[in-house]
Motif scaffolding. Structure first.
Motif, PDB file in Angstrom:
ATOM      1  N   HIS A   1       6.258  -5.191  -5.124  1.00 23.49           N
ATOM      2  CA  HIS A   1       7.120  -5.835  -6.103  1.00 23.49           C
ATOM      3  C   HIS A   1       6.724  -5.510  -7.528  1.00 23.49           C
ATOM      4  N   ARG A   2       5.438  -5.184  -7.730  1.00 22.96           N
ATOM      5  CA  ARG A   2       4.970  -4.956  -9.091  1.00 22.96           C
ATOM      6  C   ARG A   2       3.816  -3.973  -9.081  1.00 22.96           C
ATOM      7  N   LEU A   3       4.116  -2.725  -9.213  1.00 23.37           N
ATOM      8  CA  LEU A   3       3.056  -1.739  -9.294  1.00 23.37           C
ATOM      9  C   LEU A   3       2.609  -1.539 -10.728  1.00 23.37           C
ATOM     10  N   SER A   4       3.499  -1.727 -11.675  1.00 19.13           N
ATOM     11  CA  SER A   4       3.135  -1.552 -13.074  1.00 19.13           C
ATOM     12  C   SER A   4       2.151  -2.623 -13.490  1.00 19.13           C
ATOM     13  N   PRO A   5       1.313  -2.344 -14.497  1.00 23.11           N
ATOM     14  CA  PRO A   5       0.317  -3.313 -14.935  1.00 23.11           C
ATOM     15  C   PRO A   5       0.971  -4.619 -15.387  1.00 23.11           C
ATOM     16  N   PRO A   6       0.325  -5.744 -15.066  1.00 22.88           N
ATOM     17  CA  PRO A   6       0.867  -7.025 -15.510  1.00 22.88           C
ATOM     18  C   PRO A   6       0.737  -7.182 -17.019  1.00 22.88           C
ATOM     19  N   ASP A   7       1.676  -7.935 -17.594  1.00 24.28           N
ATOM     20  CA  ASP A   7       1.615  -8.215 -19.026  1.00 24.28           C
ATOM     21  C   ASP A   7       0.819  -9.480 -19.319  1.00 24.28           C
ATOM     22  N   GLU A   8       0.621 -10.299 -18.302  1.00 29.24           N
ATOM     23  CA  GLU A   8      -0.050 -11.583 -18.468  1.00 29.24           C
ATOM     24  C   GLU A   8      -1.301 -11.632 -17.603  1.00 29.24           C
ATOM     25  N   PRO A   9      -2.254 -12.549 -17.904  1.00 31.36           N
ATOM     26  CA  PRO A   9      -3.415 -12.735 -17.051  1.00 31.36           C
ATOM     27  C   PRO A   9      -2.977 -13.165 -15.651  1.00 31.36           C
TER      28      PRO A   9
ATOM     29  N   MET B   1       0.820  -1.183   0.000  1.00 34.36           N
ATOM     30  CA  MET B   1       0.000   0.000   0.000  1.00 34.36           C
ATOM     31  C   MET B   1       0.874   1.261   0.000  1.00 34.36           C
ATOM     32  N   GLU B   2       1.950   1.219   0.731  1.00 30.64           N
ATOM     33  CA  GLU B   2       2.849   2.372   0.778  1.00 30.64           C
ATOM     34  C   GLU B   2       3.409   2.692  -0.603  1.00 30.64           C
ATOM     35  N   HIS B   3       3.821   1.653  -1.325  1.00 25.58           N
ATOM     36  CA  HIS B   3       4.375   1.865  -2.667  1.00 25.58           C
ATOM     37  C   HIS B   3       3.316   2.454  -3.604  1.00 25.58           C
ATOM     38  N   PHE B   4       2.100   1.938  -3.536  1.00 27.90           N
ATOM     39  CA  PHE B   4       1.008   2.448  -4.362  1.00 27.90           C
ATOM     40  C   PHE B   4       0.742   3.915  -4.031  1.00 27.90           C
ATOM     41  N   ASN B   5       0.698   4.248  -2.760  1.00 25.30           N
ATOM     42  CA  ASN B   5       0.439   5.626  -2.342  1.00 25.30           C
ATOM     43  C   ASN B   5       1.535   6.581  -2.804  1.00 25.30           C
ATOM     44  N   ALA B   6       2.776   6.096  -2.859  1.00 29.91           N
ATOM     45  CA  ALA B   6       3.912   6.947  -3.205  1.00 29.91           C
ATOM     46  C   ALA B   6       4.239   6.955  -4.697  1.00 29.91           C
ATOM     47  N   ALA B   7       3.636   6.073  -5.467  1.00 29.89           N
ATOM     48  CA  ALA B   7       3.943   5.973  -6.900  1.00 29.89           C
ATOM     49  C   ALA B   7       3.543   7.260  -7.628  1.00 29.89           C
ATOM     50  N   PRO B   8       4.257   7.586  -8.706  1.00 24.42           N
ATOM     51  CA  PRO B   8       3.845   8.734  -9.522  1.00 24.42           C
ATOM     52  C   PRO B   8       2.397   8.544 -10.006  1.00 24.42           C
ATOM     53  N   ALA B   9       1.682   9.639 -10.138  1.00 29.10           N
ATOM     54  CA  ALA B   9       0.259   9.584 -10.490  1.00 29.10           C
ATOM     55  C   ALA B   9       0.000   8.791 -11.772  1.00 29.10           C
ATOM     56  N   GLU B  10       0.829   9.008 -12.802  1.00 30.79           N
ATOM     57  CA  GLU B  10       0.614   8.299 -14.068  1.00 30.79           C
ATOM     58  C   GLU B  10       0.796   6.788 -13.906  1.00 30.79           C
ATOM     59  N   GLU B  11       1.782   6.381 -13.136  1.00 29.61           N
ATOM     60  CA  GLU B  11       1.998   4.955 -12.883  1.00 29.61           C
ATOM     61  C   GLU B  11       0.818   4.369 -12.114  1.00 29.61           C
ATOM     62  N   ALA B  12       0.331   5.089 -11.127  1.00 27.62           N
ATOM     63  CA  ALA B  12      -0.829   4.620 -10.364  1.00 27.62           C
ATOM     64  C   ALA B  12      -2.058   4.501 -11.263  1.00 27.62           C
ATOM     65  N   ARG B  13      -2.288   5.495 -12.135  1.00 34.01           N
ATOM     66  CA  ARG B  13      -3.436   5.433 -13.049  1.00 34.01           C
ATOM     67  C   ARG B  13      -3.325   4.239 -13.992  1.00 34.01           C
ATOM     68  N   ARG B  14      -2.141   3.997 -14.560  1.00 35.18           N
ATOM     69  CA  ARG B  14      -1.968   2.836 -15.461  1.00 35.18           C
ATOM     70  C   ARG B  14      -2.257   1.531 -14.720  1.00 35.18           C
ATOM     71  N   THR B  15      -1.791   1.448 -13.507  1.00 35.16           N
ATOM     72  CA  THR B  15      -2.036   0.248 -12.714  1.00 35.16           C
ATOM     73  C   THR B  15      -3.524   0.090 -12.423  1.00 35.16           C
ATOM     74  N   LEU B  16      -4.174   1.161 -12.050  1.00 38.03           N
ATOM     75  CA  LEU B  16      -5.604   1.108 -11.745  1.00 38.03           C
ATOM     76  C   LEU B  16      -6.426   0.717 -12.967  1.00 38.03           C
TER      77      LEU B  16
END
Length: 173
Positions: free
Chosen positions: A154-162, A1-16
């Motif tokens: 460990h992985r905030l960026s969107p996954p590439d696989e299902p 949760m800490e990493h998600f809260n601190a991530a740059p806004a664009e990275e958080a939006r892509r993940t969401l």
């Protein structure tokens, strides 16, 4: 949760967007950080999902994939479901969405069949809030999986696989 809260806004939006393909929802969610805990994040997710416009809901539904069935499902079930999926899409203009979180693999087929049969009886105005609720539940499950047990560290960026069960394959944003 800490990493998600601190991530740059664009990275958080892509993940969401991997949880629910609604730019407006993702923008709201990312913009309201930091979240004190997962419960708060899920409550915010619900609130933002309830406020999806018809156009946002249509976009999110377009991005969804059909639920995967267990590998040992017999061919006749696949044929019947493919026909039901086609009938649903023809009637409502989007794929059938249903949350399968918490189901044992041997209950998935019955749950999907029961859901599609009952929902095909809806008219489009009745089905819209049902589909929206299923999308909301899917987003909650995806957020929980993404941010629980340190996965986001460990992985905030969107996954590439299902995901590891293959139940909710997501297109890349």
């Amino acid at each position: 949760m800490e990493h998600f809260n601190a991530a740059p806004a664009e990275e958080a939006r892509r993940t969401l967007l991997t949880c629910l393909d609604s730019p407006h929802w993702a923008l709201l969610m990312a913009g309201h950080r930091p979240y004190p805990d997962l419960t708060s994040l899920l409550a915010a997710s619900d609130e933002a999902a309830y406020d999806l416009t018809a156009a946002e809901l249509a976009r999110a539904l377009t991005a969804e994939a059909l639920p995967a069935l267990p590998a040992d499902t017999y061919a006749a079930a696949h044929t019947a479901l493919n026909a039901a999926y086609a009938a649903y899409e023809a009637k409502f203009g989007h794929v059938f969405v249903i949350c399968l979180d918490g189901l044992k693999p041997d209950a998935v087929l019955d749950h999907v069949l029961e859901g599609i049969r009952s929902r095909l009886a809806n008219d489009p105005e009745e089905e819209r809030p049902v589909a929206a609720e299923e999308l909301r539940r899917l987003a909650r499950g995806r957020l929980t999986a993404l941010l629980s047990d340190g996965a986001a560290d460990h992985r905030l960026s969107p996954p590439d696989e299902p995901d590891n069960q293959g139940e909710y394959p997501r297109p890349s944003p």
